[in-house]
Design an enzyme around this catalytic site. Structure first.
Site, PDB file in Angstrom:
ATOM      1  CE  LYS A 109     -10.455   1.806   6.185  1.00  0.00           C
ATOM      2  NZ  LYS A 109      -9.283   1.111   5.625  1.00  0.00           N
ATOM      3  CB  ILE A 165      -4.761  -1.944   0.408  1.00  0.00           C
ATOM      4  CG1 ILE A 165      -3.297  -2.081  -0.016  1.00  0.00           C
ATOM      5  CG2 ILE A 165      -5.697  -2.033  -0.797  1.00  0.00           C
ATOM      6  CD1 ILE A 165      -2.952  -3.417  -0.645  1.00  0.00           C
ATOM      7  N   GLY A 201       0.773  -1.250   0.000  1.00  0.00           N
ATOM      8  CA  GLY A 201       0.000   0.000   0.000  1.00  0.00           C
ATOM      9  C   GLY A 201       0.797   1.289   0.000  1.00  0.00           C
ATOM     10  CE1 TYR A 240     -12.972   6.980   5.483  1.00  0.00           C
ATOM     11  CE2 TYR A 240     -14.033   5.272   6.764  1.00  0.00           C
ATOM     12  CZ  TYR A 240     -12.933   5.755   6.101  1.00  0.00           C
ATOM     13  OH  TYR A 240     -11.782   4.995   6.054  1.00  0.00           O
ATOM     14  CG  ASP A 284      -5.523  -5.577  -9.055  1.00  0.00           C
ATOM     15  OD1 ASP A 284      -6.145  -5.292  -8.011  1.00  0.00           O
ATOM     16  OD2 ASP A 284      -6.023  -5.475 -10.190  1.00  0.00           O
ATOM     17  CB  VAL A 285      -5.643  -6.564  -3.115  1.00  0.00           C
ATOM     18  CG1 VAL A 285      -4.244  -6.455  -2.555  1.00  0.00           C
ATOM     19  CG2 VAL A 285      -6.368  -5.216  -3.097  1.00  0.00           C
TER      20      VAL A 285
HETATM   21  P1  NAD Z   1      -2.701   5.874   0.157  1.00  0.00           P
HETATM   22  O1  NAD Z   1      -3.523   6.381  -0.981  1.00  0.00           O
HETATM   23  O2  NAD Z   1      -1.310   6.353   0.252  1.00  0.00           O
HETATM   24  O3  NAD Z   1      -2.727   4.279   0.214  1.00  0.00           O
HETATM   25  C1  NAD Z   1      -3.764   3.510  -0.319  1.00  0.00           C
HETATM   26  C2  NAD Z   1      -3.108   2.384  -1.082  1.00  0.00           C
HETATM   27  O4  NAD Z   1      -4.092   1.457  -1.564  1.00  0.00           O
HETATM   28  C3  NAD Z   1      -2.329   2.891  -2.322  1.00  0.00           C
HETATM   29  O5  NAD Z   1      -0.992   2.491  -2.241  1.00  0.00           O
HETATM   30  C4  NAD Z   1      -3.027   2.183  -3.475  1.00  0.00           C
HETATM   31  O6  NAD Z   1      -2.170   1.860  -4.547  1.00  0.00           O
HETATM   32  C5  NAD Z   1      -3.557   0.933  -2.774  1.00  0.00           C
HETATM   33  N1  NAD Z   1      -4.565   0.242  -3.584  1.00  0.00           N
HETATM   34  C6  NAD Z   1      -5.765   0.710  -4.021  1.00  0.00           C
HETATM   35  N2  NAD Z   1      -6.363  -0.219  -4.792  1.00  0.00           N
HETATM   36  C7  NAD Z   1      -5.525  -1.308  -4.831  1.00  0.00           C
HETATM   37  C8  NAD Z   1      -5.581  -2.576  -5.468  1.00  0.00           C
HETATM   38  N3  NAD Z   1      -6.604  -2.957  -6.246  1.00  0.00           N
HETATM   39  N4  NAD Z   1      -4.544  -3.442  -5.278  1.00  0.00           N
HETATM   40  C9  NAD Z   1      -3.482  -3.100  -4.507  1.00  0.00           C
HETATM   41  N5  NAD Z   1      -3.371  -1.895  -3.881  1.00  0.00           N
HETATM   42  C10 NAD Z   1      -4.385  -1.003  -4.054  1.00  0.00           C
HETATM   43  O7  NAD Z   1      -3.530   6.319   1.468  1.00  0.00           O
HETATM   44  P2  NAD Z   1      -3.357   5.980   3.013  1.00  0.00           P
HETATM   45  O8  NAD Z   1      -4.132   7.021   3.721  1.00  0.00           O
HETATM   46  O9  NAD Z   1      -1.941   5.739   3.347  1.00  0.00           O
HETATM   47  O10 NAD Z   1      -4.211   4.635   3.152  1.00  0.00           O
HETATM   48  C11 NAD Z   1      -3.695   3.443   3.689  1.00  0.00           C
HETATM   49  C12 NAD Z   1      -4.716   2.796   4.617  1.00  0.00           C
HETATM   50  O11 NAD Z   1      -4.867   3.610   5.777  1.00  0.00           O
HETATM   51  C13 NAD Z   1      -6.115   2.625   4.028  1.00  0.00           C
HETATM   52  O12 NAD Z   1      -6.660   1.404   4.466  1.00  0.00           O
HETATM   53  C14 NAD Z   1      -6.861   3.779   4.658  1.00  0.00           C
HETATM   54  O13 NAD Z   1      -8.254   3.582   4.706  1.00  0.00           O
HETATM   55  C15 NAD Z   1      -6.247   3.753   6.034  1.00  0.00           C
HETATM   56  N6  NAD Z   1      -6.457   4.968   6.840  1.00  0.00           N
HETATM   57  C16 NAD Z   1      -6.142   6.178   6.351  1.00  0.00           C
HETATM   58  C17 NAD Z   1      -6.384   7.290   7.112  1.00  0.00           C
HETATM   59  C18 NAD Z   1      -6.085   8.665   6.589  1.00  0.00           C
HETATM   60  O14 NAD Z   1      -6.600   9.652   7.113  1.00  0.00           O
HETATM   61  N7  NAD Z   1      -5.229   8.802   5.593  1.00  0.00           N
HETATM   62  C19 NAD Z   1      -6.928   7.169   8.407  1.00  0.00           C
HETATM   63  C20 NAD Z   1      -7.222   5.899   8.892  1.00  0.00           C
HETATM   64  C21 NAD Z   1      -6.991   4.786   8.092  1.00  0.00           C
END
Ligand code: NAD
Length: 258
Positions: free
Chosen positions: A165, A95, A14, A158, A67-68
């Protein structure tokens, strides 16, 4: 001085860019001596990760496409990792994805297609990843995903991601139950808002972040380093009694009832 994750092989899924939570975790794990096994989604992400790794001077990294949304891809990815590493010690699943136009407005307008896509990428993928990863953890290990408060409570806009989630957090418990006997622990970190690519997709994210600073007990945003430190704890010898848990790393925001 010995490092906390010395000789540990950790799969990091991710990383999209330098703001990704997974990148913060990768850097932390590398500082603590881990071998980093990055999975990437698309060539753009691969180039971004390689550049980040080079700029940060990280050692012992490898890269596998995944690709998940594809079971075959997940199976092949972990088979390739097995060929190179034999066994792994931990996985970070960071992810999620939903249609941007469904991260606003009324939840009841969520399309069937959008609902299934959010569940597929953001929740089911963790189940499929754990299935392959656990077979490579004969000595036990740690499987960690990232969640958000919107899975427990209503957070405006959300919507479909909150429901994904909720499924993800429930999966954490079922997976922890399945894998406990093998000393494989399954946990989620419920992080406070962080400005990343995925977060920008949620309508009104800046308002949400401002309200967070105003209302959270600690009156500030959480840092990616704090999230990474918790991931380090969960994936180290210090976290070996913890499984099935959703740990809030959100400056205490989750306790509020207003
Ligand atoms: P990010 O956009 O940097 O990361 C999301 C990742 O998901 C990306 O690397 C993307 O390539 C990957 N992804 C999407 N579709 C995919 C697929 N089909 N196959 C493989 N990979 C895929 O954003 P982030 O904020 O770092 O998100 C990471 C996690 O943290 C997520 O689960 C997000 O919900 C969670 N999160 C984020 C926050 C926030 O505020 N940013 C808060 C709580 C939780």
């Amino acid at each position: 001085m010995s490092c906390i994750l010395e000789k540990q092989s950790m799969v990091i899924m991710g990383v999209a860019n330098k703001w990704s939570i997974a990148w913060g975790i990768a850097k932390k794990f590398s500082e603590e001596g881990a071998n980093l096994i990055f999975t990437y989604f698309g060539e753009k992400s691969l180039r971004a990760i390689e550049k980040l790794v080079e700029e940060a001077g990280l050692q012992n990294c490898s890269y596998f496409s995944c690709d998940v949304t594809s079971d075959e891809d997940i199976i092949e990815t972990f088979a390739s990792i097995k060929k190179q590493y034999g066994l792994i010690n931990g996985v970070i699943h960071s992810i999620a994805h939903a249609n941007k136009d469904e991260l606003q407005g009324q939840y009841y307008n969520t399309s069937r297609e959008g609902y299934l896509m959010a569940q597929n990428i953001s929740a089911y993928s963790f189940v499929a990843v754990c299935r392959e990863a656990q077979a490579m953890m004969p000595e036990g290990g740690s499987l960690t995903t990232l969640s958000y408060l919107g899975g427990e409570r209503v957070v405006k806009n959300y919507n479909v991601m909150g429901v994904a989630k909720a499924a993800l957090e429930s999966s954490v418990q079922y997976l922890a139950h399945d894998l406990g006997e093998k000393q494989i622990r399954v946990n989620a970190i419920s992080a406070g808002p962080v400005k990343t690519l995925a977060a920008k997709g949620v309508s009104g994210f800046n308002d949400l972040a401002n309200a967070f600073i105003e209302k959270s007990p600690m009156k500030r945003m959480v840092t990616v380093e704090e999230i990474a430190n918790t991931a380090l704890f969960l994936n180290s010898h210090m976290g070996t009694g913890v499984t099935g848990e959703v740990i809030h790393v959100d400056c205490g925001y989750f306790i509020l009832g207003y």
